[in-house]
Design a protein around this motif. Structure first.
Motif, PDB file in Angstrom:
ATOM      1  N   HIS A   1     -10.087 -16.309  62.762  1.00 11.22           N
ATOM      2  CA  HIS A   1     -10.730 -16.263  64.070  1.00 11.22           C
ATOM      3  C   HIS A   1     -12.210 -15.876  63.973  1.00 11.22           C
ATOM      4  O   HIS A   1     -12.918 -15.891  64.984  1.00 11.22           O
ATOM      5  CB  HIS A   1     -10.022 -15.249  64.974  1.00 11.22           C
ATOM      6  CG  HIS A   1      -8.706 -15.722  65.509  1.00 11.22           C
ATOM      7  ND1 HIS A   1      -7.572 -15.808  64.728  1.00 11.22           N
ATOM      8  CD2 HIS A   1      -8.342 -16.136  66.749  1.00 11.22           C
ATOM      9  CE1 HIS A   1      -6.563 -16.237  65.468  1.00 11.22           C
ATOM     10  NE2 HIS A   1      -6.996 -16.447  66.690  1.00 11.22           N
TER      11      HIS A   1
ATOM     12  N   VAL B   1      -8.532 -21.789  66.989  1.00 10.80           N
ATOM     13  CA  VAL B   1      -9.977 -21.630  67.131  1.00 10.80           C
ATOM     14  C   VAL B   1     -10.675 -22.999  67.181  1.00 10.80           C
ATOM     15  O   VAL B   1     -11.870 -23.097  67.403  1.00 10.80           O
ATOM     16  CB  VAL B   1     -10.526 -20.765  65.972  1.00 10.80           C
ATOM     17  CG1 VAL B   1     -12.029 -20.538  66.074  1.00 10.80           C
ATOM     18  CG2 VAL B   1      -9.808 -19.414  65.946  1.00 10.80           C
TER      19      VAL B   1
ATOM     20  N   GLN C   1     -15.056 -17.855  65.629  1.00 12.58           N
ATOM     21  CA  GLN C   1     -15.431 -17.700  67.034  1.00 12.58           C
ATOM     22  C   GLN C   1     -16.830 -17.099  67.147  1.00 12.58           C
ATOM     23  O   GLN C   1     -17.589 -17.438  68.063  1.00 12.58           O
ATOM     24  CB  GLN C   1     -14.417 -16.817  67.758  1.00 12.58           C
ATOM     25  CG  GLN C   1     -13.056 -17.467  67.959  1.00 12.58           C
ATOM     26  CD  GLN C   1     -12.051 -16.512  68.589  1.00 12.58           C
ATOM     27  OE1 GLN C   1     -11.936 -15.363  68.180  1.00 12.58           O
ATOM     28  NE2 GLN C   1     -11.327 -16.994  69.584  1.00 12.58           N
TER      29      GLN C   1
ATOM     30  N   ALA D   1     -18.057 -11.684  69.462  1.00 12.04           N
ATOM     31  CA  ALA D   1     -18.807 -12.870  69.894  1.00 12.04           C
ATOM     32  C   ALA D   1     -19.585 -12.618  71.182  1.00 12.04           C
ATOM     33  O   ALA D   1     -20.462 -13.414  71.545  1.00 12.04           O
ATOM     34  CB  ALA D   1     -17.845 -14.045  70.094  1.00 12.04           C
TER      35      ALA D   1
ATOM     36  N   GLU E   1     -13.114 -12.101  69.194  1.00  9.19           N
ATOM     37  CA  GLU E   1     -13.248 -12.434  70.616  1.00  9.19           C
ATOM     38  C   GLU E   1     -14.287 -11.538  71.288  1.00  9.19           C
ATOM     39  O   GLU E   1     -15.022 -11.972  72.184  1.00  9.19           O
ATOM     40  CB  GLU E   1     -11.911 -12.250  71.334  1.00  9.19           C
ATOM     41  CG  GLU E   1     -10.773 -13.107  70.805  1.00  9.19           C
ATOM     42  CD  GLU E   1      -9.451 -12.747  71.480  1.00  9.19           C
ATOM     43  OE1 GLU E   1      -9.487 -12.238  72.623  1.00  9.19           O
ATOM     44  OE2 GLU E   1      -8.396 -12.969  70.859  1.00  9.19           O
ATOM     45  N   TYR E   2     -14.359 -10.283  70.823  1.00  8.53           N
ATOM     46  CA  TYR E   2     -15.257  -9.301  71.428  1.00  8.53           C
ATOM     47  C   TYR E   2     -16.598  -9.246  70.708  1.00  8.53           C
ATOM     48  O   TYR E   2     -17.643  -9.076  71.341  1.00  8.53           O
ATOM     49  CB  TYR E   2     -14.582  -7.928  71.432  1.00  8.53           C
ATOM     50  CG  TYR E   2     -13.284  -7.955  72.201  1.00  8.53           C
ATOM     51  CD1 TYR E   2     -13.265  -7.723  73.568  1.00  8.53           C
ATOM     52  CD2 TYR E   2     -12.087  -8.264  71.571  1.00  8.53           C
ATOM     53  CE1 TYR E   2     -12.078  -7.782  74.290  1.00  8.53           C
ATOM     54  CE2 TYR E   2     -10.896  -8.330  72.275  1.00  8.53           C
ATOM     55  CZ  TYR E   2     -10.898  -8.085  73.638  1.00  8.53           C
ATOM     56  OH  TYR E   2      -9.733  -8.164  74.347  1.00  8.53           O
TER      57      TYR E   2
ATOM     58  N   ASN F   1     -13.075 -23.640  70.080  1.00  4.80           N
ATOM     59  CA  ASN F   1     -14.385 -23.006  69.962  1.00  4.80           C
ATOM     60  C   ASN F   1     -15.315 -23.803  69.072  1.00  4.80           C
ATOM     61  O   ASN F   1     -16.495 -24.000  69.382  1.00  4.80           O
ATOM     62  CB  ASN F   1     -14.244 -21.595  69.382  1.00  4.80           C
ATOM     63  CG  ASN F   1     -13.397 -20.677  70.226  1.00  4.80           C
ATOM     64  OD1 ASN F   1     -12.177 -20.752  70.175  1.00  4.80           O
ATOM     65  ND2 ASN F   1     -14.024 -19.811  71.006  1.00  4.80           N
TER      66      ASN F   1
ATOM     67  N   ARG G   1      -8.131 -10.158  66.135  1.00  6.99           N
ATOM     68  CA  ARG G   1      -8.488 -10.242  67.548  1.00  6.99           C
ATOM     69  C   ARG G   1      -9.926  -9.822  67.812  1.00  6.99           C
ATOM     70  O   ARG G   1     -10.512 -10.144  68.839  1.00  6.99           O
ATOM     71  CB  ARG G   1      -7.533  -9.394  68.385  1.00  6.99           C
ATOM     72  CG  ARG G   1      -6.191 -10.052  68.605  1.00  6.99           C
ATOM     73  CD  ARG G   1      -5.418  -9.428  69.746  1.00  6.99           C
ATOM     74  NE  ARG G   1      -4.970  -8.076  69.441  1.00  6.99           N
ATOM     75  CZ  ARG G   1      -5.376  -6.985  70.096  1.00  6.99           C
ATOM     76  NH1 ARG G   1      -6.243  -7.088  71.073  1.00  6.99           N
ATOM     77  NH2 ARG G   1      -4.891  -5.799  69.774  1.00  6.99           N
TER      78      ARG G   1
END
Length: 352
Positions: free
Chosen positions: A317, A339, A320, A293, A290-291, A342, A287
């Motif tokens: 992921h 993904v 991303q 990025a 997501e952050y 993206n 996860r």
């Protein structure tokens, strides 16, 4: 049965329910990466079945804590294993060795490997099986400290571990402590004939809370075993801080499940990272991307590596982050299917 690989070498990985998560997956994937075929087996189970793993870590208590790990898929059947057709044996730890040490077929298999002179690598609680098999008499041995009395009773010469990354080799048996000792065990095991060149590279792994557990530790320890210096860094954190990881698994739902993984200790400070002093970049999934990025400094580091044409390895992921950095345009890519959006929006050619 596990398929042949380019090295022509093959090993048996001895599994059981609640084997320690890292201690089964890190050697499994690392050996495959080195070109070694791995037959992952468990008594009473066949190829295609799974062993549930356990996450053990020291969290300030008098002993380790335990939680559920991944479902590890076996790729061979225990009853079909013939030790003469393999080049070595790997015994992970966890709770599984407590009952594997009472299985006569397991003990016969271990004795056959040891007596044949082929390398046997054991870690953490795996040495309980060596003690039960009667193959440690007169040998220098180490293990997770609680295993010491069993090894001493079996006639071993106990070597008190100085650190949790300690490793001892005596003849064809190589022994390490918990998962942190896997790179040391690999490094001392020249007799496994992995046929890879040790390289003095320096690589960073970019992290954040809830990176996928395997996707952090497998590359981290595998690169260390190859002789690379690896700096694990995370924005807003320093060397010695930790990132909690996430265990993502497929258990019959429409998407993956998530469970808490190990706490992964960072080895360097993120602030001041100079991309020019490194040879490659590794971006795990989970996860966290997501952050990551959204972090301008992370994006700048990724762009620097790409513009320098240095290797950038990204999984799941992690793409991303590559998409957010705008470095995928015109490149063939793959990623975890969710993904894909993206990647497509980043102007890429997609390979599914």
């Amino acid at each position: 049965m596990a398929t042949a690989t380019k090295s022509g070498k093959s090993v048996v990985l001895l599994c059981g329910d609640y084997v320690e998560d890292y201690e089964v997956m890190v050697p499994f994937q690392a050996l495959l990466a080195y070109g070694v075929s791995v037959a992952a087996v468990c008594p009473g189970k066949k190829a295609g079945e799974v062993c549930r793993t356990a996450v053990h870590y020291l969290a300030g208590h008098q002993t380790y804590s335990e939680s559920r790990g991944h479902n590890f898929s076996l790729n061979a059947s225990f009853d079909e294993i013939d030790h003469t057709k393999f080049d070595g044996l790997v015994i992970p730890g966890g709770r599984a060795p407590e009952y594997l040490a009472m299985n006569a077929s397991v003990l016969d298999l271990v004795r056959n490997f040891v007596n044949s002179g082929k390398p046997v690598a054991s870690i953490c609680h795996g040495q309980l099986i060596l003690a039960a098999a009667g193959v440690v008499g007169g040998r220098k041995c180490t293990a997770y400290p609680a295993v010491g009395p069993s090894l001493i009773a079996a006639g071993a010469s106990w070597v008190e571990p100085v650190t949790m990354a300690a490793c001892v080799a005596d003849g064809n048996i190589i022994m390490g402590l918990p998962m942190t000792g896997i790179p040391s065990s690999s490094g001392s095991c020249e007799s496994t004939e992995r046929h890879h060149n040790r390289v003095k590279q320096k690589d960073p792994i970019s992290l954040w809370d809830f990176m996928e557990d395997y996707e952090v530790t497998v590359p981290f320890q595998s690169l260390q075993a190859l002789g690379c210096h690896v700096d694990a860094v995370c924005p807003k954190k320093k060397a010695g801080d930790s990132c909690p990881t996430a265990i993502h698994d497929f258990e019959g739902d429409q998407t993956y499940s998530e469970k808490p993984g190990h706490d992964f200790t960072l080895t360097a400070n993120f602030e001041g990272i100079d991309a020019s002093s490194y040879d490659a970049l590794v971006i795990p999934g989970g996860r966290a991307p997501e952050y990551l990025a959204l972090d301008g400094k992370v994006i700048a580091i990724v762009k620097n590596f790409m513009e320098s044409s240095k290797p950038v390895a990204s999984i799941c992921h992690g793409q991303q982050i590559l998409a957010a950095a705008g470095v995928l345009k015109g490149k063939k890519c793959t990623a975890y299917p969710a993904v894909k959006l993206n990647v497509v929006l980043a102007g890429n050619m997609v390979r599914t």
